[in-house]
Every structure is written in C-alpha cells, then in structure tokens.
Design a protein around this motif. Structure first.
Motif, PDB file in Angstrom:
ATOM      1  N   LEU A 285       0.819  -1.216   0.000  1.00 45.00           N
ATOM      2  CA  LEU A 285       0.000   0.000   0.000  1.00 45.00           C
ATOM      3  C   LEU A 285       0.850   1.261   0.000  1.00 45.00           C
ATOM      4  O   LEU A 285       0.671   2.159  -0.807  1.00 45.00           O
ATOM      5  N   LEU A 286       1.793   1.333   0.932  1.00 44.60           N
ATOM      6  CA  LEU A 286       2.637   2.523   1.001  1.00 44.60           C
ATOM      7  C   LEU A 286       3.778   2.460  -0.016  1.00 44.60           C
ATOM      8  O   LEU A 286       4.129   3.454  -0.642  1.00 44.60           O
TER       9      LEU A 286
ATOM     10  N   VAL B 102      12.739   1.192   5.481  1.00 41.91           N
ATOM     11  CA  VAL B 102      11.343   1.531   5.752  1.00 41.91           C
ATOM     12  C   VAL B 102      10.550   0.241   5.898  1.00 41.91           C
ATOM     13  O   VAL B 102      10.521  -0.571   4.973  1.00 41.91           O
ATOM     14  N   VAL B 103       9.937   0.038   7.047  1.00 40.78           N
ATOM     15  CA  VAL B 103       9.251  -1.237   7.267  1.00 40.78           C
ATOM     16  C   VAL B 103       7.753  -1.021   7.449  1.00 40.78           C
ATOM     17  O   VAL B 103       7.319   0.019   7.919  1.00 40.78           O
ATOM     18  N   ASP B 104       6.967  -2.039   7.029  1.00 36.04           N
ATOM     19  CA  ASP B 104       5.537  -1.982   7.326  1.00 36.04           C
ATOM     20  C   ASP B 104       5.193  -3.059   8.344  1.00 36.04           C
ATOM     21  O   ASP B 104       5.318  -2.815   9.538  1.00 36.04           O
ATOM     22  N   VAL B 105       4.822  -4.250   7.902  1.00 35.61           N
ATOM     23  CA  VAL B 105       4.501  -5.305   8.868  1.00 35.61           C
ATOM     24  C   VAL B 105       5.150  -6.631   8.465  1.00 35.61           C
ATOM     25  O   VAL B 105       5.367  -6.883   7.283  1.00 35.61           O
ATOM     26  N   GLN B 106       5.424  -7.453   9.443  1.00 42.64           N
ATOM     27  CA  GLN B 106       5.855  -8.853   9.311  1.00 42.64           C
ATOM     28  C   GLN B 106       7.306  -9.049   8.833  1.00 42.64           C
ATOM     29  O   GLN B 106       7.754  -8.370   7.923  1.00 42.64           O
TER      30      GLN B 106
ATOM     31  N   PRO C 139       0.783   1.455  12.370  1.00 40.50           N
ATOM     32  CA  PRO C 139       0.471   1.534  13.803  1.00 40.50           C
ATOM     33  C   PRO C 139       0.523   0.155  14.461  1.00 40.50           C
ATOM     34  O   PRO C 139       0.633   0.036  15.674  1.00 40.50           O
ATOM     35  N   LYS C 140       0.496  -0.897  13.645  1.00 34.09           N
ATOM     36  CA  LYS C 140       0.520  -2.268  14.193  1.00 34.09           C
ATOM     37  C   LYS C 140       1.931  -2.762  14.424  1.00 34.09           C
ATOM     38  O   LYS C 140       2.124  -3.827  15.005  1.00 34.09           O
ATOM     39  N   ALA C 141       2.937  -2.059  13.928  1.00 32.59           N
ATOM     40  CA  ALA C 141       4.302  -2.597  14.012  1.00 32.59           C
ATOM     41  C   ALA C 141       5.310  -1.480  14.280  1.00 32.59           C
ATOM     42  O   ALA C 141       5.987  -1.010  13.364  1.00 32.59           O
ATOM     43  N   LYS C 142       5.372  -1.077  15.535  1.00 27.36           N
ATOM     44  CA  LYS C 142       6.398  -0.095  15.906  1.00 27.36           C
ATOM     45  C   LYS C 142       7.605  -0.852  16.460  1.00 27.36           C
ATOM     46  O   LYS C 142       7.460  -1.975  16.950  1.00 27.36           O
TER      47      LYS C 142
ATOM     48  N   HIS D  68       9.027   6.736  13.775  1.00 28.07           N
ATOM     49  CA  HIS D  68       7.723   6.316  13.259  1.00 28.07           C
ATOM     50  C   HIS D  68       7.122   7.405  12.371  1.00 28.07           C
ATOM     51  O   HIS D  68       6.893   8.524  12.814  1.00 28.07           O
ATOM     52  N   ILE D  69       6.907   7.080  11.116  1.00 29.60           N
ATOM     53  CA  ILE D  69       6.185   7.989  10.213  1.00 29.60           C
ATOM     54  C   ILE D  69       4.963   7.213   9.739  1.00 29.60           C
ATOM     55  O   ILE D  69       5.076   6.300   8.921  1.00 29.60           O
ATOM     56  N   GLN D  70       3.835   7.527  10.319  1.00 37.32           N
ATOM     57  CA  GLN D  70       2.678   6.673  10.080  1.00 37.32           C
ATOM     58  C   GLN D  70       2.091   6.829   8.674  1.00 37.32           C
ATOM     59  O   GLN D  70       1.924   7.940   8.177  1.00 37.32           O
TER      60      GLN D  70
END
Ligand code: NFS
Length: 662
Positions: free
Chosen positions: A278-279, A344-348, A370-373, A379-381
């Motif tokens: 997505l990002l 840059v990370v998102d999730v998993q 917001p699920k993976a800090k 943090h840049i949401q």
C-alpha cells in the motif's frame, strides 16, 4: 568512500561449514564480524533452540505450566501429560493450531488493510490510488456473484470492496472465493466441515478452542486449523492478491535485478521491507518525483535508488521491476553495507535487531504501521487518505540521512537479472498463445510427459540452516527431473539470486522435456508468482489446471506437490495447512513443530490424505525431499493413467542417446 575490497568471502561458520550459499550474504557476514556487529547468524550459533518447544511438546496455555511432555525415552516409561491431563497430541495440536491462527491472522489482516484502502480508493477518497486493471475488476465481480453488466466501474469497485470487507466478519455461510475451487474440493470441504465461514470467526475459534480445557481432540483441532487456514488461502490472502492486482495492476512479465549489489554508493538508498504494497507503491512514485530527485542531488547524491526486501519487495518488483536487495536473512546485512539511508518497514518479518544495527550506522529505521512499531525506530505513520504525502516525508528523511554516511561502507558486487511477474493470468496467456488464453498446452505437456509435474516451492529463510541452500538444492533437483516450479516469497528471491529465474536457466538445469517447453515458450523453469499472500495464485493456477481437463477433477488428483524447505514463520504453517486442506502433498524442512507427538504427527503425515486428499510431511534433506515429491508426482501420474506416456518419452530419449552413441 567504499572500501574497494570485494574479495571472495571466507564462507566460514565456526565448524567450517557455509552459512549461506549466497556469496553476497557470506561476504556481508564476514564484514559484520570484522565490524563486530552481531547478526542473526551469530545469535543462531550462540543460542540453541529449545528442543521441547521446537517439537510442540510444551504447553504454556495456563499458569499451572509451562508443562513439558517430550516423548518418553524408554518403551516402558509412561508418556507424560500436562497437569490438567492434556496429552502430548492435544498439546502439539493446540500449538500447531495456534500457529495456523497467527499465520492466517497476519495474511488476513494484510488482506483487510488492502480491502479498506480499496474501498476508500473506489469511493475516490485516496489520491493516487484507483482501478488499474478493469478486466480483473470484472472477473472478481463475477467471482463474488455481482451483476457486473449492470454496474459502472466505480459502483462495481465499491460493491467489491464492501463484499470483500464483509468476508472478514461474516458469521455464517461460506466464503465467497472458496467457490472458485474445483467443485469436488468444495464438496469435500462441506463433507468434512472444513468450509470456512468468516475469516475472523475461524481465527477466534482457534483461540477459544485452544484455551485451557476446551478442545482436547487432536483431530478436531486439526479440522478447525484447516478451516482457518482455508480462510487464509481462499480468503484473506486471496482478497489481498485480487484487490492489489485491481488497484496496482496484475503482474505481467518484467525484468528486474536482485541482491545487495543493487544498492549504489553514490545515490540515496532506500529499502522498503515488509509485506504490504500500500505505502511502497507510493514510495515508488515519490522516488521518481523530480522535486525529490533534485533534493537528493542538492545533498551530493546522484539520484535515488529504491529497492525492496522480503515480500514488499516481491510486490513492487512484480508490478514495477523495482530491484530487490535481498530476502529475509539479508535485512540486517543491508544496513551493514553502510550505504542504506533508510530502511522503511511496514509489517511482518522485520527483525528487531535492525534497530540496534541501524545505530551503528547512519541508517534511518522507519516504521510506518500503527501495528508494528519498533523501539528506537522513527515512526512515520502511513496516512491512508494521503499516502503520497507520507511517502514523500519518508523519502525526505532518507535524503536527510545521506550526508551522515560514515566512511565504512562496503557493497558486495553481486546482483542477478531475472524475469518475474508470472501471475495466473500471465501463465494462461503465455501458454495459450495469441489465439486463446488457456492452460491446455500445459495440461497436454503434463499428460504427454514432457512436464512430469508441478511443484510449488515457497516460504522463508531460516537461520537454523544454510541460507538459500535448501531452496536451491531442492528446486534444481526438481527441474532436472522435468518438474516445473512455481515459487513465491523468500524462496523466489533465492532462485533469483542463483539465476534460476532467467530463461537461460532452462538449458543449464532442466531435464530435456521441461527445457524444450521453456525454450519454446521463452519462460524460465521456475516461475516467480509473487509474495507469500500470492500463494493464492498457486491455488488458482492449480484449479485452472483441474478445470482445463484431463488431469482428474480435484487438486488432489494433480501430479503436484508443495514444499517450504526453509520455513520459519507461523504464516508458513498456515500456508502449508491450506495447501494440505486443498489437496496438496506438502513437505517442510528444517524442523516440524509437532514431532513431539508421534500420534498427531502420524495423523498429519499419513491419515490426513485419506480424508483431505492432501497431507503433510517433513524431510530435512532437500534431495530426499525432491525424491519424495517426485515419487508422489509419479504416484498421481499412475493413478491418472498417464505414467505410460512419460515412459514412452523417456524411452525415446534413451533410444536417441543410444543412437547417438553408436
Ligand atoms: Ni513469507 Fe514474506 Fe520471507 Fe517467510 Fe517472511 S518475507 S510472507 S514469511 S520470511 S517467505
């Protein structure tokens, strides 16, 4: 700035064995050790796994435990049970089911996130996102039972978004995409009460059933795990894949490059790592923005290099040809190159150790979900309703870090070219030719024996085994035996690094039958189908082969098998279980999380085939794994009555060789 010493790696583990078959990785491990930066490879050597936990024999589901119930050492020694009396099979089955729940949740929450953004985009609320593949929109509309002819594109997209979102919380009834499976499979699911209801419901039910004192029948737990896993494969993951394709484009063949050598000494380097496109889709756009490039130049860089890591990498590679820096076990190493300005990370699949390693360098570790800090990271949401702004903010942060590089950089030179983008639609088109998209030529070549069978080789890297080594040994053996390989995830990246995703690989590695097909069609013998949620593409491809005819009427009839030789994540267990429940013989390597219970393991590895048509297996050695997969493929060929065809082909070749020798 770079120390120009790209010498050959020493390839030395403490016992003299190799840690990776990937040369760039091995060089970077050496480099990390020189710099005294600890990596997963060092921690794996220093900390041995807990064997009781590894085989599923530890129960910590209540505070009377943890109870350890390893298999009895002597015949006459009674098998231990937990304080509540839970047997080894109950404990192993509960642990296994919880792994499925976590894995299915990870994929499905990804799918939900995509569905939410898709719906917002369909309503025109997300600048930059829209409908890229109208053809697929129509197809998915039909799959969901919508009257597509009566709707405008926007209305249809909104309806699809709403329907997909409703799949998560649906309380009763059947998942809509499950109806895409072969009819016989659907009947089997109904007969064995495996047909998934809402995705969330199946996952919650696992957590309930595995609570202390609830479901204490390993077979019943296996079935519930099957339902949740199917909710992942034919639900959450499939929703993610289908909607991503509509929004960002269905992959078509594209060339790309892979390995740490894609990073550049004189550009700003950004890696997007994780799973959700997505990002990262917007970061692709932001990196090409003239304003950003100008900003990078003003800091002394010659431009911006964007690369991917793990499954986010697969997503943007498949759709934009963005290079891949590496797979799971290379994430720390990418920072250790000293030229990475932002990770840059998102999730998993993101290692927390990156936070400490980034501190040794100038790298900005940026979390976006917001699920993976991660403690210590910036943090840049991800702002769902204005993703381009978030993306630009991230790119600016990376550019800002560039002047802070230290003088200790080192980029290994390795990078490989590959052809990727084999979605189900692409395979259909490529094999069918210009006149009619179809799987017919594939089926005919399987029936005729040029292609012996199909293997899905997928999944992770695992620091408990030689990095990439199991994947490559297995896959090379399969293609040598004329088995065409479909791959995703970190396995696909291992193949890319080793040159197996190039059409030229056919000549070098394949048996003559498969080589001939690959050379005629111009495809590699190993087809990169995408990220781990894209394993749903393999389900769809397998279904298409069934529906094309001539190879039985269920996925379990196909001369096919699946494997994850270096698996490590709970997602892999969920994937494995939905493949098994879809009728596939599925083999895992390295370890298997139920071996503490002989009875339960026996059930998964043998008895399940009678009920579900698919079963699990565990084989540590990749060549033995290939042997078992090929034996299974041959068993299925025999059952279909097409073993003779293959014999004839082999005989012809043999005869030809004999003639040549004369
Ligand atoms: Ni799949 Fe992708 Fe890699 Fe394994 Fe992790 S990145 S979702 S879980 S490690 S293949």
């Amino acid at each position: 700035m770079a120390e120009k010493k790209d010498k050959k790696s020493t390839k030395i583990n403490e016992d003299g064995s190799a840690l990776s078959v990937c040369e760039a990785t091995q060089k970077m491990i050496d480099r990390a050790r020189e710099l005294k930066v600890s990596t997963v490879y060092d921690r794996a050597a220093a900390m041995k796994p807990c064997l009781i936990g590894a085989e599923g024999s530890c129960c910590k589901n209540c505070s009377m435990g943890p109870c350890r119930v390893p298999p009895s050492k002597k015949e006459d020694e009674p098998q231990k049970v937990g304080l509540c009396g839970a047997t080894a099979e109950t404990i192993a089955a509960r642990n296994f089911a919880r792994m499925v729940a976590a894995g299915a949740a990870a994929h499905s929450d990804h799918g939900r996130g995509v569905a939410e953004v898709f719906l917002a985009a369909a309503k025109g609320e997300v600048p930059g996102y829209g409908i890229k593949d109208v053809q697929k929109l129509l197809q998915v509309g039909l799959d969901l039972g919508l009257d597509v002819e009566k709707m405008e594109t926007k209305e249809l997209a909104i309806k699809i978004g709403e329907k997909c979102l409703a799949e998560f919380g649906q309380q009763e009834g059947e998942l809509l995409f499950a109806k895409k499976a072969p009819l016989k499979r659907q009947e089997l699911w109904r007969k064995h009460n495996l047909m998934p209801r809402g995705i969330d419901r199946e996952i919650v039910e696992i957590m309930h059933r595995t609570h202390m004192g609830v479901d204490q029948d390993y077979k019943n737990l296996t079935a519930q795990a099957g339902r949740a896993a199917l909710g992942d494969g034919w639900g959450g993951s499939m929703i993610a894949t289908e909607l991503q394709d509509i929004m960002f484009g269905t992959p078509v063949p594209v060339t790309g490059s892979i390995n740490l050598g894609v990073l550049n000494e004189d550009t700003v380097n950004i890696i997007v790592h994780g799973h959700e496109p997505l990002l990262s889709e917007m970061i692709v756009v932001a990196c090409q923005d003239p304003e950003m490039v100008k900003l990078a130049r003003s800091k002394g860089a010659s431009g911006i290099t964007l690369a991917g890591m793990c499954c986010t990498a697969n997503e943007i590679l498949m759709r934009h040809g963005i290079p891949i820096a590496g797979n799971f076990l290379q994430q720390e190493l990418a920072i250790i190159t000293g030229v990475l300005d932002a990770m840059v990370v998102d999730v998993q699949c993101e290692m927390q150790s990156m936070s400490n390693i980034a501190k040794c360098f100038h790298t900005q570790l940026i979390t976006t979900s917001p699920k993976a800090k991660i403690e210590g990271a910036r943090h840049i949401q991800f702002e769902e309703h204005n993703p381009i702004e978030t993306a630009k903010q991230i790119v600016r942060a990376a550019i800002g870090a560039y002047p802070n590089r230290k003088s200790n950089s080192f980029i290994p030179s390795e990078k490989n070219d590959m052809v990727v983008g084999f979605s189900h639609e692409t395979i259909n088109y490529l094999l069918g030719g210009t006149f009619r998209s179809s799987y017919r030529p594939l089926n005919d070549n399987i029936i005729g024996g040029r292609i012996r069978g199909i293997a899905g080789v997928v999944g992770c890297n695992n620091a408990r085994t030689v990095h990439d080594g199991q994947h490559l040994a297995l896959i090379k053996e399969l293609i040598k035996n004329d088995v065409i390989v479909l791959t995703t995830g970190c396995s696909a990246m291992a193949c890319g690094k080793a040159g197996l995703l190039a059409p030229e690989a056919a000549k070098e590695y394949c048996g003559s039958g498969l080589a001939e097909i690959c050379e005629t069609v111009g495809i590699p013998p190993v087809l990169h189908m995408g990220s781990c949620v894209d394993n749903s593409r393999i389900l769809i491809a397998a279904t298409a082969v069934v529906k094309e005819g001539g190879l039985g009427d269920d996925i379990s009839d196909l001369p096919a098998a699946g494997a994850a030789p270096e698996w490590m994540s709970e997602k892999a267990i969920s994937i494995g279980h939905y493949f098994v429940a879809s009728g596939v013989y599925t083999l895992f390597g390295t370890t298997f999380p139920t071996t503490g219970s002989k009875k339960f393991t026996e059930y998964l590895f043998n008895n399940l085939e009678e009920e579900w048509g698919g079963m699990w297996d565990f084989v540590d050695n990749p060549l033995d794994m290939a042997k078992k997969m090929i034996a299974h493929i041959d068993k299925k060929r025999k059952a279909l009555g097409i073993d003779k065809a293959r014999d004839r082909v082999l005989m012809d070749m043999q005869m030809r060789r004999e003639l040549d020798a004369v």
